[in-house]
Design a protein around this motif. Structure first.
Motif, mmCIF file in Angstrom:
data_model
loop_
_atom_site.group_PDB
_atom_site.id
_atom_site.type_symbol
_atom_site.label_atom_id
_atom_site.label_comp_id
_atom_site.label_asym_id
_atom_site.label_seq_id
_atom_site.Cartn_x
_atom_site.Cartn_y
_atom_site.Cartn_z
ATOM 1 N N SER A 46 0.828 -1.202 0.000
ATOM 2 C CA SER A 46 0.000 0.000 0.000
ATOM 3 C C SER A 46 0.865 1.257 0.000
ATOM 4 O O SER A 46 0.581 2.220 -0.717
ATOM 5 N N ALA A 47 1.951 1.266 0.783
ATOM 6 C CA ALA A 47 2.828 2.436 0.851
ATOM 7 C C ALA A 47 3.531 2.683 -0.489
ATOM 8 O O ALA A 47 3.614 3.828 -0.960
ATOM 9 N N GLU A 48 4.027 1.635 -1.114
ATOM 10 C CA GLU A 48 4.737 1.807 -2.384
ATOM 11 C C GLU A 48 3.793 2.249 -3.497
ATOM 12 O O GLU A 48 4.146 3.082 -4.329
ATOM 13 N N LEU A 49 2.578 1.700 -3.499
ATOM 14 C CA LEU A 49 1.617 2.123 -4.515
ATOM 15 C C LEU A 49 1.137 3.553 -4.272
ATOM 16 O O LEU A 49 0.895 4.301 -5.214
ATOM 17 N N THR A 50 1.017 3.946 -3.003
ATOM 18 C CA THR A 50 0.644 5.326 -2.696
ATOM 19 C C THR A 50 1.706 6.286 -3.217
ATOM 20 O O THR A 50 1.387 7.334 -3.791
ATOM 21 N N GLU A 51 2.972 5.939 -3.049
ATOM 22 C CA GLU A 51 4.068 6.763 -3.561
ATOM 23 C C GLU A 51 4.035 6.815 -5.090
ATOM 24 O O GLU A 51 4.238 7.865 -5.698
ATOM 25 N N ALA A 52 3.750 5.680 -5.721
ATOM 26 C CA ALA A 52 3.670 5.645 -7.188
ATOM 27 C C ALA A 52 2.519 6.509 -7.692
ATOM 28 O O ALA A 52 2.660 7.216 -8.695
ATOM 29 N N VAL A 53 1.387 6.478 -6.999
ATOM 30 C CA VAL A 53 0.235 7.295 -7.392
ATOM 31 C C VAL A 53 0.529 8.773 -7.170
ATOM 32 O O VAL A 53 0.102 9.631 -7.951
ATOM 33 N N ARG A 54 1.283 9.097 -6.118
ATOM 34 C CA ARG A 54 1.652 10.494 -5.865
ATOM 35 C C ARG A 54 2.527 11.019 -7.007
ATOM 36 O O ARG A 54 2.375 12.155 -7.436
ATOM 37 N N ASN A 55 3.440 10.196 -7.511
ATOM 38 C CA ASN A 55 4.312 10.617 -8.610
ATOM 39 C C ASN A 55 3.577 10.654 -9.947
ATOM 40 O O ASN A 55 3.860 11.498 -10.784
ATOM 41 N N TYR A 56 2.690 9.716 -10.160
ATOM 42 C CA TYR A 56 1.925 9.660 -11.396
ATOM 43 C C TYR A 56 0.493 9.218 -11.069
ATOM 44 O O TYR A 56 0.256 8.040 -10.803
ATOM 45 N N PRO A 57 -0.477 10.137 -11.087
ATOM 46 C CA PRO A 57 -1.849 9.815 -10.661
ATOM 47 C C PRO A 57 -2.548 8.744 -11.498
ATOM 48 O O PRO A 57 -3.484 8.128 -11.030
ATOM 49 N N GLY A 58 -2.108 8.480 -12.690
ATOM 50 C CA GLY A 58 -2.773 7.487 -13.534
ATOM 51 C C GLY A 58 -2.211 6.086 -13.387
ATOM 52 O O GLY A 58 -2.390 5.260 -14.276
ATOM 53 N N THR A 59 -1.545 5.795 -12.283
ATOM 54 C CA THR A 59 -0.920 4.489 -12.096
ATOM 55 C C THR A 59 -1.973 3.380 -12.083
ATOM 56 O O THR A 59 -2.989 3.484 -11.422
ATOM 57 N N THR A 60 -1.694 2.317 -12.840
ATOM 58 C CA THR A 60 -2.598 1.170 -12.866
ATOM 59 C C THR A 60 -1.858 -0.081 -12.388
ATOM 60 O O THR A 60 -0.646 -0.191 -12.537
ATOM 61 N N VAL A 61 -2.618 -0.987 -11.803
ATOM 62 C CA VAL A 61 -2.050 -2.195 -11.207
ATOM 63 C C VAL A 61 -2.730 -3.416 -11.816
ATOM 64 O O VAL A 61 -3.954 -3.471 -11.922
#
Length: 142
Positions: free
Chosen positions: A85-100
């Motif tokens: 959750s923490a790593e994905l939150t950081e990824a979303v902060r850097n790029y809001p369109g992050t998909t998993v």
């Protein structure tokens, strides 16, 4: 009714007005060309602004795979639900369109699937889909 015994004169086209229009067009284009040459010599110092947003291209889909024994991998690194959750939150902060992309093993328990789904949802990342990571072939003995 009298019969015509001689041929009438053929009609002629008066080109005077057309020539006048052509001369006006030539003068218009000559004057217009002169103005565009003067405008190209003007020096202008344009204001500069900082770019808004990310200069990087969009990252590829992140992959979260998990197996029946409870092992969760983010990319190729094993992580816990909190780390995920923490790593994905950081990824979303850097790029809001992050998909998993979620890739569960076929024998994974529904509770683990829901836990991983909730961890991804808490990070505000978009879930691209759910796909199978491996297909186990039954072993045959002879």
């Amino acid at each position: 009714m009298p019969l015509k015994l001689h041929q009438d004169e053929l009609p002629s086209i008066n080109l005077t007005s057309m020539i006048d229009v052509l001369f006006l067009l030539i003068i218009f284009f000559m004057v217009g060309t002169r103005f565009t040459q003067d405008e190209t010599n003007v020096q202008i110092n344009l204001a500069q602004i900082a770019p808004d947003g990310s200069m990087m291209s969009a990252p590829s889909n992140k992959t979260v795979s998990f197996s029946a024994d409870g092992t969760i991998k983010y990319g190729n690194q094993p992580v816990s639900l909190e780390q995920l959750s923490a790593e994905l939150t950081e990824a979303v902060r850097n790029y809001p369109g992050t998909t998993v992309q979620l890739k569960p093993d076929r024998d994974v328990k529904v509770q683990l699937l829901l836990d991983v789904h909730n961890a991804v949802a808490r990070s505000k990342a978009k879930i691209a889909g759910l796909s199978a990571t491996s297909v186990r072939m039954p072993t045959t003995t002879r």
